[in-house]
Design an enzyme around this catalytic site. Structure first.
Site, PDB file in Angstrom:
ATOM      1  N   LYS A  17      13.535 -10.479   0.292  1.00  6.54           N
ATOM      2  CA  LYS A  17      12.520 -11.477  -0.459  1.00  6.54           C
ATOM      3  C   LYS A  17      12.694 -11.058  -1.804  1.00  6.54           C
ATOM      4  CE  LYS A  17       9.243 -11.350   3.437  1.00  6.54           C
ATOM      5  NZ  LYS A  17       8.085 -10.952   3.780  1.00  6.54           N
ATOM      6  N   PHE A  19      -2.624 -18.553   3.700  1.00 10.14           N
ATOM      7  CA  PHE A  19      -1.859 -17.877   2.688  1.00 10.14           C
ATOM      8  C   PHE A  19      -0.443 -18.816   2.682  1.00 10.14           C
ATOM      9  CE2 PHE A  19      -1.076 -16.008   6.556  1.00 10.14           C
ATOM     10  CZ  PHE A  19       0.228 -16.120   6.974  1.00 10.14           C
ATOM     11  N   THR A  72       5.367  -5.205   9.740  1.00 11.80           N
ATOM     12  CA  THR A  72       5.154  -6.176   8.889  1.00 11.80           C
ATOM     13  C   THR A  72       4.364  -5.604   7.666  1.00 11.80           C
ATOM     14  OG1 THR A  72       5.471  -8.070  10.430  1.00 11.80           O
ATOM     15  CG2 THR A  72       4.265  -8.525   8.383  1.00 11.80           C
ATOM     16  N   ASN A 127       6.211  -7.377   1.237  1.00 12.44           N
ATOM     17  CA  ASN A 127       7.182  -6.203   1.920  1.00 12.44           C
ATOM     18  C   ASN A 127       8.588  -6.186   1.979  1.00 12.44           C
ATOM     19  OD1 ASN A 127       7.443  -8.360   3.588  1.00 12.44           O
ATOM     20  ND2 ASN A 127       6.205  -7.656   5.204  1.00 12.44           N
ATOM     21  N   HIS A 129      12.372  -9.874   5.325  1.00 13.55           N
ATOM     22  CA  HIS A 129      11.993 -10.625   6.624  1.00 13.55           C
ATOM     23  C   HIS A 129      12.816 -10.406   7.578  1.00 13.55           C
ATOM     24  CE1 HIS A 129      10.733 -14.170   8.853  1.00 13.55           C
ATOM     25  NE2 HIS A 129      12.148 -14.276   9.228  1.00 13.55           N
TER      26      HIS A 129
END
Length: 126
Positions: free
Chosen positions: A6, A37, A68, A89, A92
């Protein structure tokens, strides 16, 4: 499993660190469109480049990524070592084989893959 580092992971220069562990974003996260979200997630994922790849391994990819929620991840996993916030985090990973196939299809063309059959696999896995 489809894998994408990410934007926060790319910005923090962690692509190389993650590698040591050997269609548009809105469509990618379409299954989350009704979540509160969703809009923020799409904005975040479009805020910078992502590094997309496909990893394969029986039962190992999820273990390498961690949970996660980084707080639930074990040390030695990517999220356990490099993350502290569930919203950032850094990586993915597809949650199911079906989603992996769909996500891989969004990001890659079939001809971009090379078929590889490891002969020792039959000796290691039943």
């Amino acid at each position: 499993t489809f894998i994408a580092i990410k934007p926060d992971g790319v910005q923090r220069g962690l692509c190389g660190e993650v590698m040591k562990f050997i269609q548009p974003m809105k469509q990618h996260y379409l299954d989350l469109k009704d979540m509160p979200f969703y809009a923020g997630l799409c904005k975040y994922m479009a805020s910078g480049p992502v590094f997309a790849m496909v990893w394969e391994g029986e039962g190992i990819v999820k273990m390498m990524l961690g949970e996660t929620n980084p707080a639930d991840s074990k040390p030695g996993s990517i999220r356990g070592d490099f993350c502290i916030n569930i919203g950032r985090n850094i990586i993915h990973g597809s949650d199911t084989l079906e989603n992996a196939k769909m996500e891989i299809g969004l990001w890659f063309k079939g001809e971009e893959f090379v078929a590889y059959a490891e002969k020792a696999k039959a000796w290691v896995y039943e």
